[in-house]
Scaffold this motif. Structure first.
Motif, mmCIF file in Angstrom:
data_model
loop_
_atom_site.group_PDB
_atom_site.id
_atom_site.type_symbol
_atom_site.label_atom_id
_atom_site.label_comp_id
_atom_site.label_asym_id
_atom_site.label_seq_id
_atom_site.Cartn_x
_atom_site.Cartn_y
_atom_site.Cartn_z
ATOM 1 N N GLY A 79 -23.047 52.248 60.933
ATOM 2 C CA GLY A 79 -23.288 51.420 59.976
ATOM 3 C C GLY A 79 -24.266 51.993 58.827
ATOM 4 O O GLY A 79 -24.620 53.085 58.933
ATOM 5 N N GLY A 80 -24.518 50.922 57.824
ATOM 6 C CA GLY A 80 -25.669 51.670 56.648
ATOM 7 C C GLY A 80 -25.415 50.933 55.588
ATOM 8 O O GLY A 80 -25.104 49.690 55.605
ATOM 9 N N LEU A 81 -26.096 51.441 54.649
ATOM 10 C CA LEU A 81 -26.192 50.645 53.013
ATOM 11 C C LEU A 81 -25.157 51.295 52.257
ATOM 12 O O LEU A 81 -25.019 52.377 51.949
ATOM 13 C CB LEU A 81 -27.453 50.938 52.521
ATOM 14 N N VAL A 82 -24.315 50.324 51.644
ATOM 15 C CA VAL A 82 -22.775 50.814 50.679
ATOM 16 C C VAL A 82 -23.058 49.810 49.536
ATOM 17 O O VAL A 82 -23.463 48.735 49.749
ATOM 18 C CB VAL A 82 -21.770 50.773 51.607
ATOM 19 N N GLN A 83 -22.441 50.362 48.457
ATOM 20 C CA GLN A 83 -22.330 49.377 47.356
ATOM 21 C C GLN A 83 -21.045 48.850 47.437
ATOM 22 O O GLN A 83 -19.897 49.209 48.203
ATOM 23 C CB GLN A 83 -22.117 50.227 46.000
ATOM 24 N N GLY B 96 -25.404 46.612 68.450
ATOM 25 C CA GLY B 96 -25.225 46.215 66.944
ATOM 26 C C GLY B 96 -25.716 47.254 66.158
ATOM 27 O O GLY B 96 -26.453 47.971 66.524
ATOM 28 N N THR B 97 -25.011 47.331 65.060
ATOM 29 C CA THR B 97 -25.241 48.239 63.787
ATOM 30 C C THR B 97 -25.211 47.275 62.670
ATOM 31 O O THR B 97 -24.410 46.511 62.379
ATOM 32 C CB THR B 97 -24.407 49.442 63.898
ATOM 33 N N GLN B 98 -26.154 47.554 61.821
ATOM 34 C CA GLN B 98 -26.361 46.924 60.559
ATOM 35 C C GLN B 98 -25.648 47.581 59.298
ATOM 36 O O GLN B 98 -25.479 48.790 59.263
ATOM 37 C CB GLN B 98 -27.963 47.039 60.196
ATOM 38 N N VAL B 99 -24.772 46.801 58.895
ATOM 39 C CA VAL B 99 -24.196 46.828 57.591
ATOM 40 C C VAL B 99 -24.619 46.183 56.390
ATOM 41 O O VAL B 99 -24.469 44.846 56.791
ATOM 42 C CB VAL B 99 -22.549 46.601 57.798
ATOM 43 N N THR B 100 -25.120 46.830 55.267
ATOM 44 C CA THR B 100 -25.548 46.025 54.249
ATOM 45 C C THR B 100 -24.723 46.612 53.031
ATOM 46 O O THR B 100 -24.645 47.786 52.760
ATOM 47 C CB THR B 100 -27.056 46.417 53.978
ATOM 48 N N VAL B 101 -24.321 45.411 52.135
ATOM 49 C CA VAL B 101 -23.435 46.039 51.155
ATOM 50 C C VAL B 101 -24.237 45.229 50.057
ATOM 51 O O VAL B 101 -24.470 44.031 49.801
ATOM 52 C CB VAL B 101 -22.185 45.159 51.050
ATOM 53 N N SER B 102 -24.526 46.094 49.083
ATOM 54 C CA SER B 102 -25.304 45.637 47.852
ATOM 55 C C SER B 102 -24.319 45.418 46.683
ATOM 56 O O SER B 102 -23.152 45.956 46.518
ATOM 57 C CB SER B 102 -26.351 46.692 47.454
ATOM 58 N N SER B 103 -24.590 44.690 45.871
ATOM 59 C CA SER B 103 -23.962 44.141 44.623
ATOM 60 C C SER B 103 -24.222 45.092 43.495
ATOM 61 O O SER B 103 -24.978 45.984 43.402
ATOM 62 C CB SER B 103 -24.213 42.537 44.614
ATOM 63 N N LYS C 52 -17.765 43.766 50.479
ATOM 64 C CA LYS C 52 -18.118 42.860 49.647
ATOM 65 C C LYS C 52 -19.658 42.549 50.262
ATOM 66 O O LYS C 52 -19.862 42.769 51.353
ATOM 67 C CB LYS C 52 -17.473 41.657 49.581
ATOM 68 N N PRO C 53 -20.481 41.993 49.411
ATOM 69 C CA PRO C 53 -21.874 41.718 49.688
ATOM 70 C C PRO C 53 -21.909 40.564 51.053
ATOM 71 O O PRO C 53 -22.596 40.723 52.026
ATOM 72 C CB PRO C 53 -22.465 41.034 48.362
ATOM 73 N N GLU C 54 -21.001 39.655 51.070
ATOM 74 C CA GLU C 54 -20.819 38.945 52.142
ATOM 75 C C GLU C 54 -20.256 39.178 53.381
ATOM 76 O O GLU C 54 -20.276 38.699 54.307
ATOM 77 C CB GLU C 54 -19.621 37.738 51.753
#
Length: 122
Positions: free
Chosen positions: A9-13, A115-122, A86-88
């Motif tokens: 998981g992680g932060l992605v655009q 669990g692993t966090q997935v964050t999608v930034s807009s 997508k952000p959603e």
């Protein structure tokens, strides 16, 4: 004792990709139906995709054509390749296992990862 450990998981655009992995121990991996679920803040946990012991796959409509679930029985590992994010899609993603496919489809599988966090930034 069955353990499921997710990673990736992680932060992605938006528009980017991530690959989640889940390693299973303490169980005969090849006997299990494996599923990926997700839970966004304030929402119910939902089934994203599942894969049978024989490799038959099933996807939620919201991810069809973008996500791919796969498994490597030799490595006791299930993967979720997520493209065109997508952000959603932002949520905590959980790996789960059960020998009974109906329990996976009913979102009540026997064993869960942390669990692993997935964050999608807009």
């Amino acid at each position: 004792q069955v353990q499921l450990v997710e990673s990736g998981g992680g932060l992605v655009q938006a528009g980017g990709s991530l690959r989640l992995s889940c390693v299973v121990s303490g169980s005969i991996f090849s006997d299990n139906v494996m599923g990926w679920f997700r839970q966004a803040p304030g929402k119910q946990r939902e089934l994203v995709a599942d894969i049978s012991s024989g490799g038959i796959t099933n996807y939620a409509d919201s991810v069809k054509g973008r996500f791919t679930i796969s498994r490597d029985n030799a490595k006791d590992t299930v993967y979720l390749q997520m493209n065109s994010l997508k952000p959603e899609d932002t949520a905590v993603y959980y790996c789960a296992a059960d020998r009974n496919p109906f329990r996976v489809r009913a979102s009540i599988p026997r064993d869960w990862g942390q669990g692993t966090q997935v964050t999608v930034s807009s």
